[in-house]
Design an enzyme around this catalytic site. Structure first.
Site, PDB file in Angstrom:
ATOM      1  N   LEU A 100       0.795  -1.136   0.149  1.00 47.62           N
ATOM      2  CA  LEU A 100       0.186  -0.150  -0.076  1.00 47.62           C
ATOM      3  C   LEU A 100       0.694   1.394   0.049  1.00 47.62           C
ATOM      4  CD1 LEU A 100      -2.806  -0.971   2.511  1.00 47.62           C
ATOM      5  CD2 LEU A 100      -2.695  -1.013   0.013  1.00 47.62           C
ATOM      6  N   HIS A 141       6.437 -10.047   4.646  1.00 48.34           N
ATOM      7  CA  HIS A 141       6.104  -8.703   3.977  1.00 48.34           C
ATOM      8  C   HIS A 141       5.905  -7.730   5.298  1.00 48.34           C
ATOM      9  CE1 HIS A 141       4.984  -5.577   0.749  1.00 48.34           C
ATOM     10  NE2 HIS A 141       4.650  -5.178   2.050  1.00 48.34           N
TER      11      HIS A 141
HETATM   12 NI    NI Z   1       4.076  -3.409   2.588  1.00 45.04          NI
END
Ligand code: NI
Length: 186
Positions: A100, A141
């Site tokens: 994002l 992640h």
């Molecule tokens: Ni990320």
């Protein structure tokens, strides 16, 4: 609840090593709720606290939309406080990731396929889980965000060169997303 603006590449908060979350951290419940709301609004499968401007070792995930499709499993929403991850085998898998904080960037990243994650849950209870597949990828992640690492850091110099223009545009605040971004000061 509130939707929080997302910090984008290459804001310094994304590059810091995040601080451990103390028990009874003021506003923690609200922050967690807001992070979930922001993640769902942005159609993300994970969101780390530094991505909303808090340099804290905290992330939320709900990756069922991917793991049900790809691995046939669901985990539901998860809150991970002060997590530690270690790989459980040398097997690595490559798959495309996005973030994002990097709108419109998708690149293949190689990661260990099986990991063990230890963390505190929302009630500050210690948990340890062995996970694999896409869920393991998402957790790695998000955990990277707590160490100041972005998935593009794993790319080779050739891929990075191809991405340069896109990254420059994000850095300069010239990209838009379907969710609110922290405005850049030009
Ligand atoms: Ni990320």
């Amino acid at each position: 609840m509130a939707i929080l603006p997302v910090v984008t590449y290459d804001d310094p908060v994304l590059r810091k090593t995040a601080e451990p979350v103390p028990e009874k951290y003021p506003g923690l419940d609200q922050l967690i709720e807001d992070m979930f709301e922001t993640m769902y609004e942005a159609n993300g499968v994970g969101l780390a606290a530094p991505q909303v401007g808090h340099s804290l070792r905290l992330f939320v995930v709900d990756a069922d939309v991917i793991t049900e499709e790809e691995d046939g499993v669901s985990h539901g929403p998860g809150v991970f406080i002060n997590p530690e991850i270690k790989p459980l085998s040398d097997d690595r898998v490559e798959a495309e990731e996005g973030c994002l904080s990097l709108p419109d960037v998708r690149e293949p990243v190689s990661r260990p396929d099986k990991i063990q994650i230890s963390y505190l849950d929302r009630d500050f209870k210690f948990q340890t889980e062995n996970v694999e597949g896409w869920y393991a990828r998402v957790l790695q992640h998000e955990n990277d965000h707590l160490k100041g690492i972005l998935f593009i850091d794993y790319l080779g110099s050739f891929r990075k060169r191809l991405l340069k223009k896109k990254l420059d545009n994000i850095r300069m605040g010239l990209v838009e997303a379907s969710y609110p971004l922290v405005p850049k000061e030009l």
